[in-house]
Design an enzyme around this catalytic site. Structure first.
Site, PDB file in Angstrom:
ATOM      1  NE  ARG A 279      78.710  41.757 106.456  1.00 48.60           N
ATOM      2  CZ  ARG A 279      77.421  41.741 106.787  1.00 48.60           C
ATOM      3  NH1 ARG A 279      76.699  42.818 106.703  1.00 48.60           N
ATOM      4  NH2 ARG A 279      76.845  40.638 107.209  1.00 48.60           N
TER       5      ARG A 279
ATOM      6  CG  HIS B 200      76.753  45.939 110.418  1.00 47.12           C
ATOM      7  ND1 HIS B 200      76.854  46.656 109.243  1.00 47.12           N
ATOM      8  CD2 HIS B 200      76.638  46.850 111.412  1.00 47.12           C
ATOM      9  CE1 HIS B 200      76.787  47.950 109.527  1.00 47.12           C
ATOM     10  NE2 HIS B 200      76.656  48.094 110.827  1.00 47.12           N
TER      11      HIS B 200
ATOM     12  CE1 TYR C 131      73.871  38.466 107.720  1.00 48.75           C
ATOM     13  CE2 TYR C 131      73.525  38.573 110.083  1.00 48.75           C
ATOM     14  CZ  TYR C 131      74.129  39.054 108.949  1.00 48.75           C
ATOM     15  OH  TYR C 131      75.001  40.115 109.033  1.00 48.75           O
TER      16      TYR C 131
HETATM   17  C1  LIG Z   1      70.433  56.579 106.376  1.00 50.50           C
HETATM   18  C2  LIG Z   1      70.799  55.388 107.216  1.00 50.50           C
HETATM   19  N1  LIG Z   1      69.905  54.390 107.360  1.00 50.50           N
HETATM   20  C3  LIG Z   1      70.213  53.312 108.116  1.00 50.50           C
HETATM   21  C4  LIG Z   1      71.421  53.216 108.746  1.00 50.50           C
HETATM   22  C5  LIG Z   1      71.743  52.007 109.630  1.00 50.50           C
HETATM   23  N2  LIG Z   1      72.707  51.143 108.942  1.00 50.50           N
HETATM   24  C6  LIG Z   1      74.027  51.233 109.215  1.00 50.50           C
HETATM   25  S1  LIG Z   1      74.935  50.199 108.273  1.00 50.50           S
HETATM   26  C7  LIG Z   1      73.567  49.572 107.528  1.00 50.50           C
HETATM   27  C8  LIG Z   1      73.699  48.532 106.456  1.00 50.50           C
HETATM   28  C9  LIG Z   1      74.586  49.023 105.358  1.00 50.50           C
HETATM   29  O1  LIG Z   1      74.713  48.091 104.338  1.00 50.50           O
HETATM   30  P1  LIG Z   1      75.540  48.407 103.065  1.00 50.50           P
HETATM   31  O2  LIG Z   1      75.235  49.766 102.547  1.00 50.50           O
HETATM   32  O3  LIG Z   1      75.347  47.280 102.118  1.00 50.50           O
HETATM   33  O4  LIG Z   1      77.042  48.491 103.588  1.00 50.50           O
HETATM   34  P2  LIG Z   1      77.959  47.317 104.189  1.00 50.50           P
HETATM   35  O5  LIG Z   1      77.676  47.290 105.646  1.00 50.50           O
HETATM   36  O6  LIG Z   1      77.594  46.068 103.500  1.00 50.50           O
HETATM   37  O7  LIG Z   1      79.365  47.731 103.912  1.00 50.50           O
HETATM   38  C10 LIG Z   1      72.421  50.195 107.985  1.00 50.50           C
HETATM   39  C11 LIG Z   1      71.050  49.903 107.519  1.00 50.50           C
HETATM   40  C12 LIG Z   1      72.328  54.293 108.578  1.00 50.50           C
HETATM   41  N3  LIG Z   1      73.530  54.276 109.148  1.00 50.50           N
HETATM   42  N4  LIG Z   1      72.001  55.351 107.796  1.00 50.50           N
END
Ligand SMILES: Cc1ncc(C[n+]2csc(CCOP(=O)(O)OP(=O)(O)O)c2C)c(N)n1
Ligand SMILES: [Mg+2]
Length: 435
Positions: free
Chosen positions: A316, A320, A328
């Site tokens: 990525r 976010h 970080y």
């Molecule tokens: C069940 C759930 N827990 C927490 C979140 C909050 N949240 C949104 S994105 C994220 C991180 C996601 O990381 P990843 O799956 O690695 O996807 P990336 O952002 O790297 O594409 C979190 C913890 C959520 N949307 N749904």
């Protein structure tokens, strides 16, 4: 009996094809089981990101071979010259549209945030490119490239981010939570991580009940795959032999949590072993690897043989979302992956290795994308916002015909910290009634 045996050894099935790998050596002992995971990569990055606790908080320490040479693009077994160029164009459109969205955000025209798939364009575009018209897609919020490939325009996506009246949700949502269950077979992204997996498995089951096996493709991140619903959905698809093609996009970070803090297996594709389905690893920055793995998985799905888990390794390249500067992330990690940029490498491959595009043709293609984006952006910016009175309609049904009556009407007390309401006072009685 023979069929059963083949099914139970699903992980082996893929290896019977032309890219056969050396046979796994006989186990040292009869009690030891061996499994194989198909790995398409031409480079196996070896670095670790470790969380280090300091008195001020946490930081992330990077170790590993970061000066390794950049791998070439792996030749596709299926894609024609025309298809290569189409995928390249989708990737460019994906990237340039997100750059335009960033500008619109900085001009204050976007309502809410913007999510980027920078560095992940090959995975989004080449995976969705493997779907047939009757297949289904369930993109995540970073897979805007998949939505483009599936038939949404950059105009749709920009209008959606600006919550315009003419956007796919007519201003009811301000990021990419929209789909099209009528024409494009797209389930809207679900932000609750992992929930798309059982939903897409359900779509495949629905098609099965109508006598058809289709491919249903969705994505989950290295962070999102930790959720319980990921297990439930994938296991359900496995036992029902549903045609789920699950891309696990391992982009090193889940928000600010590095993947080393998320799982202990070496590769997330290993999870496939526990589901009894094929697991495949691809370099997610190489569209040819992504397409070939997706194509094989879709074909398997359409044959009714069940799901495939494809782990795409990538990074990525932004935070976010737009509000996250990704401070970080150790800077050398960005450097390492910038050298593996999916678009620059694919462009180089098409121009210099394959010689399928001349520099002039490439310039024309790029300027065509720019012109299309300029027109879409201008249209989106000039289009109107929804009328405020229309806000309650079209939320729970497509036509906006259902009136939603507020149950408690206008609050009788001003909202404020509950602690300020004195127990026993008139206001506290009103507050109780408002609950
Ligand atoms: C069940 C759930 N827990 C927490 C979140 C909050 N949240 C949104 S994105 C994220 C991180 C996601 O990381 P990843 O799956 O690695 O996807 P990336 O952002 O790297 O594409 C979190 C913890 C959520 N949307 N749904
Ligand atoms: Mg991630």
């Amino acid at each position: 009996m023979a069929k059963k045996k083949k099914r139970n050894q699903g992980i082996e099935v893929e290896h019977k094809r032309s890219d056969r790998q050396p046979r796994t050596p006989s186990p040292a002992s009869a009690n030891q089981r061996m499994y194989t995971i198909l790995d398409y990569r031409l480079e196996k990055p070896s670095f670790t990101v470790r969380q280090v606790r300091t008195t001020d908080g946490v930081s992330y320490q990077l170790t590993g071979a970061l000066d390794a040479p950049v791998p070439p693009i792996r030749e596709s077994r299926y894609l024609s010259r025309k298809q290569h160029i189409e995928i390249y164009r989708w990737m460019l459109l994906n990237r340039k549209m997100e750059a335009a969205l960033e500008n619109l955000y900085k001009q204050g025209k976007v309502v809410g945030g913007v999510y980027f798939g920078l560095g992940q364009e090959a995975c989004s575009c080449a995976s969705a490119y493997a779907l047939n018209k009757e297949d289904w897609l369930g993109p995540m919020i970073r897979n805007q490239g998949s939505m483009l490939v599936r038939g949404f325009s950059a105009r749709d996506i920009m209008m959606q981010y600006m919550a315009k009246a003419g956007s796919p949700t007519r201003g009811r949502d301000a990021s990419s939570h929209f789909g099209d269950t009528q024409d494009r077979n797209v389930v809207a992204p679900i932000s609750t991580l992992g929930d798309l997996i059982p939903v897409l498995a359900g779509v495949a089951l629905g098609a099965r009940l109508q006598g058809r096996n289709i491919a249903v493709m969705t994505y989950i991140g290295d962070g999102g795959q930790s959720t319980g619903v990921t297990y439930e959905g994938l296991n359900f698809a496995a036992v029902q032999d549903l045609g789920l093609v699950l891309f696990v996009e391992n982009n090193v970070w889940a928000y600010s949590t590095p993947s080393d803090m998320q799982f202990r297996v070496k590769d997330l594709a290993e999870r496939a072993i526990a589901y009894g389905i094929p697991g495949v690893i691809v370099d997610g920055t190489d569209p040819c690897q992504v397409y070939d793995a997706a194509h094989q998985a879709c074909e398997r799905a359409r044959r009714g043989e069940g799901p495939t888990l494809i782990e795409a390794k990538l990074m990525r390249m932004k935070g976010h979302a737009i509000h996250d500067a990704a401070e970080y992330v150790p800077k050398p990690l960005f450097e390492y992956w910038r050298k593996r940029d999916p678009i620059a490498r694919f462009e180089d491959y098409l121009l210099k290795v394959r010689k399928w595009l001349t520099p002039t043709e490439n310039r024309e293609l790029i300027s065509g994308v720019d012109q299309q984006l300029d027109a879409d952006r201008d249209f989106a910016v000039a289009s109107p916002m929804p009328e405020p009175e229309s806000a309650a309609g079209g939320v729970y049904c497509e036509n906006g015909c259902h009136e939603i009556r507020p149950k408690y009407a206008t609050p009788k007390v001003k909202a404020g910290p509950a602690a300020r309401v004195k127990p026993g006072s008139k206001e506290s009685e009103a507050a109780v009634h408002l609950k």
